[in-house]
Write a protein that holds these residues in place. Structure first.
Motif, PDB file in Angstrom:
ATOM      1  N   ALA A  79     -23.304  -4.037  10.408  1.00 36.04           N
ATOM      2  CA  ALA A  79     -22.049  -4.692  10.037  1.00 36.04           C
ATOM      3  C   ALA A  79     -20.831  -3.809  10.275  1.00 36.04           C
ATOM      4  CB  ALA A  79     -22.100  -5.110   8.569  1.00 36.04           C
ATOM      5  N   VAL A  80     -21.008  -2.574  10.734  1.00 33.26           N
ATOM      6  CA  VAL A  80     -19.867  -1.692  10.995  1.00 33.26           C
ATOM      7  C   VAL A  80     -19.042  -2.264  12.144  1.00 33.26           C
ATOM      8  CG1 VAL A  80     -19.188   0.612  11.753  1.00 33.26           C
ATOM      9  CG2 VAL A  80     -21.064   0.343  10.147  1.00 33.26           C
ATOM     10  N   PRO A  81     -17.720  -2.417  11.980  1.00 36.37           N
ATOM     11  CA  PRO A  81     -16.893  -2.960  13.074  1.00 36.37           C
ATOM     12  C   PRO A  81     -16.985  -2.085  14.320  1.00 36.37           C
ATOM     13  CG  PRO A  81     -15.669  -2.937  11.000  1.00 36.37           C
ATOM     14  CD  PRO A  81     -16.924  -2.160  10.766  1.00 36.37           C
ATOM     15  N   THR A  82     -16.951  -2.732  15.461  1.00 41.68           N
ATOM     16  CA  THR A  82     -17.034  -2.019  16.737  1.00 41.68           C
ATOM     17  C   THR A  82     -15.714  -2.013  17.497  1.00 41.68           C
ATOM     18  OG1 THR A  82     -17.824  -4.043  17.803  1.00 41.68           O
ATOM     19  CG2 THR A  82     -19.488  -2.503  16.975  1.00 41.68           C
ATOM     20  N   GLY A  83     -14.674  -2.599  16.933  1.00 45.50           N
ATOM     21  CA  GLY A  83     -13.381  -2.641  17.593  1.00 45.50           C
ATOM     22  C   GLY A  83     -12.273  -2.828  16.584  1.00 45.50           C
ATOM     23  N   PRO A  84     -11.019  -2.754  17.028  1.00 49.05           N
ATOM     24  CA  PRO A  84      -9.891  -2.947  16.108  1.00 49.05           C
ATOM     25  C   PRO A  84      -9.933  -4.316  15.450  1.00 49.05           C
ATOM     26  CG  PRO A  84      -9.154  -2.010  18.193  1.00 49.05           C
ATOM     27  CD  PRO A  84     -10.588  -2.427  18.390  1.00 49.05           C
ATOM     28  N   ALA A  85      -9.263  -4.435  14.314  1.00 48.97           N
ATOM     29  CA  ALA A  85      -9.267  -5.681  13.549  1.00 48.97           C
ATOM     30  C   ALA A  85      -8.548  -6.780  14.322  1.00 48.97           C
ATOM     31  CB  ALA A  85      -8.602  -5.466  12.198  1.00 48.97           C
ATOM     32  N   SER A  86      -9.084  -7.977  14.262  1.00 54.13           N
ATOM     33  CA  SER A  86      -8.451  -9.130  14.880  1.00 54.13           C
ATOM     34  C   SER A  86      -7.295  -9.613  14.017  1.00 54.13           C
ATOM     35  CB  SER A  86      -9.472 -10.251  15.066  1.00 54.13           C
ATOM     36  OG  SER A  86      -9.983 -10.666  13.802  1.00 54.13           O
ATOM     37  N   ALA A  87      -6.577 -10.622  14.540  1.00 57.62           N
ATOM     38  CA  ALA A  87      -5.435 -11.144  13.789  1.00 57.62           C
ATOM     39  C   ALA A  87      -5.878 -11.754  12.470  1.00 57.62           C
ATOM     40  CB  ALA A  87      -4.689 -12.172  14.634  1.00 57.62           C
ATOM     41  N   MET A  88      -7.022 -12.431  12.464  1.00 55.42           N
ATOM     42  CA  MET A  88      -7.518 -13.036  11.229  1.00 55.42           C
ATOM     43  C   MET A  88      -7.944 -11.970  10.225  1.00 55.42           C
ATOM     44  SD  MET A  88      -7.965 -15.845   9.635  1.00 55.42           S
ATOM     45  CE  MET A  88      -7.837 -17.041  10.975  1.00 55.42           C
ATOM     46  N   VAL A  89      -8.633 -10.935  10.709  1.00 50.28           N
ATOM     47  CA  VAL A  89      -9.076  -9.873   9.811  1.00 50.28           C
ATOM     48  C   VAL A  89      -7.883  -9.078   9.281  1.00 50.28           C
ATOM     49  CG1 VAL A  89     -10.471  -7.774   9.664  1.00 50.28           C
ATOM     50  CG2 VAL A  89     -11.316  -9.734  10.949  1.00 50.28           C
ATOM     51  N   SER A  90      -6.823  -8.984  10.069  1.00 52.45           N
ATOM     52  CA  SER A  90      -5.649  -8.220   9.640  1.00 52.45           C
ATOM     53  C   SER A  90      -5.010  -8.816   8.395  1.00 52.45           C
ATOM     54  CB  SER A  90      -4.623  -8.154  10.768  1.00 52.45           C
ATOM     55  OG  SER A  90      -5.168  -7.474  11.890  1.00 52.45           O
ATOM     56  N   LEU A  91      -5.207 -10.115   8.176  1.00 49.86           N
ATOM     57  CA  LEU A  91      -4.652 -10.723   6.970  1.00 49.86           C
ATOM     58  C   LEU A  91      -5.277 -10.147   5.710  1.00 49.86           C
ATOM     59  CD1 LEU A  91      -4.489 -14.471   8.100  1.00 49.86           C
ATOM     60  CD2 LEU A  91      -2.621 -12.811   8.026  1.00 49.86           C
ATOM     61  N   THR A  92      -6.538  -9.730   5.793  1.00 48.13           N
ATOM     62  CA  THR A  92      -7.200  -9.165   4.614  1.00 48.13           C
ATOM     63  C   THR A  92      -6.659  -7.790   4.255  1.00 48.13           C
ATOM     64  OG1 THR A  92      -8.963  -8.174   5.962  1.00 48.13           O
ATOM     65  CG2 THR A  92      -9.303 -10.425   5.175  1.00 48.13           C
ATOM     66  N   LEU A  93      -5.926  -7.156   5.170  1.00 47.01           N
ATOM     67  CA  LEU A  93      -5.371  -5.842   4.872  1.00 47.01           C
ATOM     68  C   LEU A  93      -4.263  -5.915   3.830  1.00 47.01           C
ATOM     69  CD1 LEU A  93      -5.214  -4.379   8.482  1.00 47.01           C
ATOM     70  CD2 LEU A  93      -7.047  -4.161   6.798  1.00 47.01           C
ATOM     71  N   ALA A  94      -3.810  -7.123   3.523  1.00 42.00           N
ATOM     72  CA  ALA A  94      -2.797  -7.297   2.480  1.00 42.00           C
ATOM     73  C   ALA A  94      -3.397  -7.272   1.082  1.00 42.00           C
ATOM     74  CB  ALA A  94      -2.037  -8.608   2.697  1.00 42.00           C
ATOM     75  N   ALA A  95      -4.703  -7.088   0.960  1.00 41.28           N
ATOM     76  CA  ALA A  95      -5.346  -7.092  -0.361  1.00 41.28           C
ATOM     77  C   ALA A  95      -4.772  -6.033  -1.299  1.00 41.28           C
ATOM     78  CB  ALA A  95      -6.854  -6.909  -0.203  1.00 41.28           C
ATOM     79  N   PRO A  96      -4.533  -4.773  -0.862  1.00 45.02           N
ATOM     80  CA  PRO A  96      -3.924  -3.805  -1.802  1.00 45.02           C
ATOM     81  C   PRO A  96      -2.539  -4.221  -2.266  1.00 45.02           C
ATOM     82  CG  PRO A  96      -4.937  -2.667   0.050  1.00 45.02           C
ATOM     83  CD  PRO A  96      -4.937  -4.125   0.394  1.00 45.02           C
ATOM     84  N   LEU A  97      -1.754  -4.833  -1.387  1.00 44.88           N
ATOM     85  CA  LEU A  97      -0.422  -5.267  -1.796  1.00 44.88           C
ATOM     86  C   LEU A  97      -0.506  -6.417  -2.797  1.00 44.88           C
ATOM     87  CD1 LEU A  97       1.404  -5.148   1.654  1.00 44.88           C
ATOM     88  CD2 LEU A  97       1.291  -3.385  -0.122  1.00 44.88           C
ATOM     89  N   ILE A  98      -1.430  -7.330  -2.571  1.00 42.03           N
ATOM     90  CA  ILE A  98      -1.616  -8.427  -3.526  1.00 42.03           C
ATOM     91  C   ILE A  98      -2.078  -7.872  -4.880  1.00 42.03           C
ATOM     92  CG2 ILE A  98      -2.946 -10.510  -3.999  1.00 42.03           C
ATOM     93  CD1 ILE A  98      -3.020 -11.009  -0.995  1.00 42.03           C
TER      94      ILE A  98
END
Length: 452
Positions: free
Chosen positions: A268-287
């Motif tokens: 399950a380890v990512p093999t490439g940079p985050a996609s646009a959809m996955v990038s939305l989850t990066l807002a979790a710390p801000l939320i």
């Protein structure tokens, strides 16, 4: 003698509750897959080594130290140690901090002795743990868990929390909420990634050709290390990411990987940079930070509670960031460990990087959340009065507010003064006036009987 007996009993039970099921599983695997003719004692030694590994004790193997902790088993261990401290405190009648410390020390010493015995009994020619290190690590963990349980049992933890300043108490509570929210987001992200990469998971699992019993054992290992994967996913969402070997890095913008071991969870380890959809989850710390800010600005749960002052709401938001950073950094440190001296000597996230970045993210977002929540609460509390006079502000509003226009002055009173000032600003209700006499209600002259 009551305390030593209680400590030995509760510590021994806490150790056996975790160790006995592991030994039973090891014996079942040995019976089902005993093709090499290995003695049954090896299965019991393997269970003892796994028990030590759950406490954070590093094992020495021919390829180097093994220290990747199965966090699910560690949570079970902490729960049992918490109960050991609570039961020991209740059995000995501890009522003060001195009694709690005595319980923590007694349980820690007893449990550390069991850790040394497990290290001696679990040593083999290939895998062993240093008895002294095992005793110290298990004893310290037991002292922490038992002290926590003893303090909660006698109510000293809540008393200490209520004795803290309001701003510190609100900040600590909000930081705990933010840390829990970020870790929950990591659990969801790890689960979603496993679903997306299920084909790779099945491919790695099938390449092992472990058979039925071996497949069950590998599945059990995946379950035990699932919380470890969730913490790694949390580090990915926070920003610093994690490493899967020396010279590797896995974060949202960069992925540098080397050949990975054949373990299904690593598929399950990512093999490439985050996609646009996955990038939305990066807002979790801000939320999570916005949620923490809302916690610091909420009023106490009483009917006549006033809103917290601005300095308390904003000060609590600033404290929430470091608290959340420390908690998640501890989780990152627990999920980190080596798998030998070679390329896999560095696995997991950096606790310092994760803690510092998350502290800044949560503090900034919490300031915004506290400002918005406090403003909305003040406006709602002021608007609930329904009556307000711009000239009846009294001492509630700042002096410079009297020079503002009507609408701006109304907002300033609501923001700076809250519901109490709004009540003071509202003019007193008018007294009902006596109705004026009318022709119908005027008194009639008295007429004697018989007059027509």
């Amino acid at each position: 003698m009551a305390l030593p007996a209680a400590a030995l009993t509760t510590a021994g039970w806490a150790a056996l509750v975790v160790l006995v099921p592991m030994a039973a599983v090891g014996l079942v695997v040995w019976v089902a897959e005993n093709q090499s003719g290995a003695p049954a004692g090896d299965a019991l030694r393997l269970a003892a080594d796994g028990w030590l590994l759950a406490h954070g004790v590093r094992l020495q193997t021919p390829s180097g130290p093994f220290g990747l902790t199965p966090l699910l088993l560690s949570l079970v261990v902490l729960r049992q140690l918490y109960r050991a401290g609570r039961n020991s405190a209740l059995a000995t009648g501890a009522v003060s901090w001195l009694g709690v410390i005595r319980v923590a020390v007694a349980v820690g010493l007893a449990y550390g002795f069991f850790g040394m015995v497990a290290a001696l009994l679990g040593a083999t020619s290939g895998v062993r743990a240093d008895p002294a290190s095992a005793g110290v690590v298990t004893g310290l963990l037991a002292g922490f868990g038992a002290g926590w349980g003893a303090a909660r049992a006698v109510g000293l933890g809540a008393a200490m929390a209520f004795g803290l300043p309001d701003v510190v108490r609100r900040g600590a509570s909000a930081g705990g909420v933010a840390a829990a929210a970020v870790l929950t987001a990591g659990v969801l992200a790890a689960g979603a990634q496993m679903v997306v990469t299920h084909e790779e998971f099945r491919s790695v699992f099938g390449s092992l050709r472990a058979g039925v019993v071996g497949g069950v054992a590998i599945t059990a290992l995946c379950v035990l290390y699932a919380p470890t994967a969730a913490v790694w996913a949390t580090a990915y969402l926070v920003g610093p990411g994690f490493a899967v070997g020396t010279g590797t890095a896995v974060d949202a913008s960069t992925v540098q990987l080397a050949p990975l071991p054949s373990f299904p969870l690593l598929a399950a380890v990512p093999t490439g940079p985050a996609s646009a959809m996955v990038s939305l989850t990066l807002a979790a710390p801000l939320i999570a930070g916005l949620l923490a800010g809302a916690v610091t600005a909420r009023p106490p749960r009483t009917e006549d509670a006033a809103l917290p002052r601005w300095r308390i709401a904003l000060g609590g938001a600033l404290i929430a960031g470091p608290v959340a950073g420390v908690l998640v950094a501890l989780a990152a440190a627990a999920s980190r460990g080596p798998l030998g001296d070679g390329r896999l000597s560095e696995l997991g996230p950096s606790p310092w990087h994760v803690g510092i970045v998350l502290a800044v993210e949560v503090a900034v977002a919490a300031l915004v959340g506290a400002t918005v929540a406090r403003t909305a609460a003040s406006w709602a509390a002021w608007s609930a009065t329904r009556r307000w006079s711009p000239d009846a502000t009294g001492a509630a509003a700042p002096p410079w507010a009297n020079r503002l226009p009507f609408g701006a002055r109304r907002l300033v009173v609501g923001l700076f003064s809250g519901p109490d000032a709004a009540d003071r600003a509202a003019p007193p209700p008018r007294e009902p006036r006596e109705p004026e006499p009318t022709a119908d209600s005027a008194p009639q002259p008295h007429r004697r009987t018989g007059e027509g």
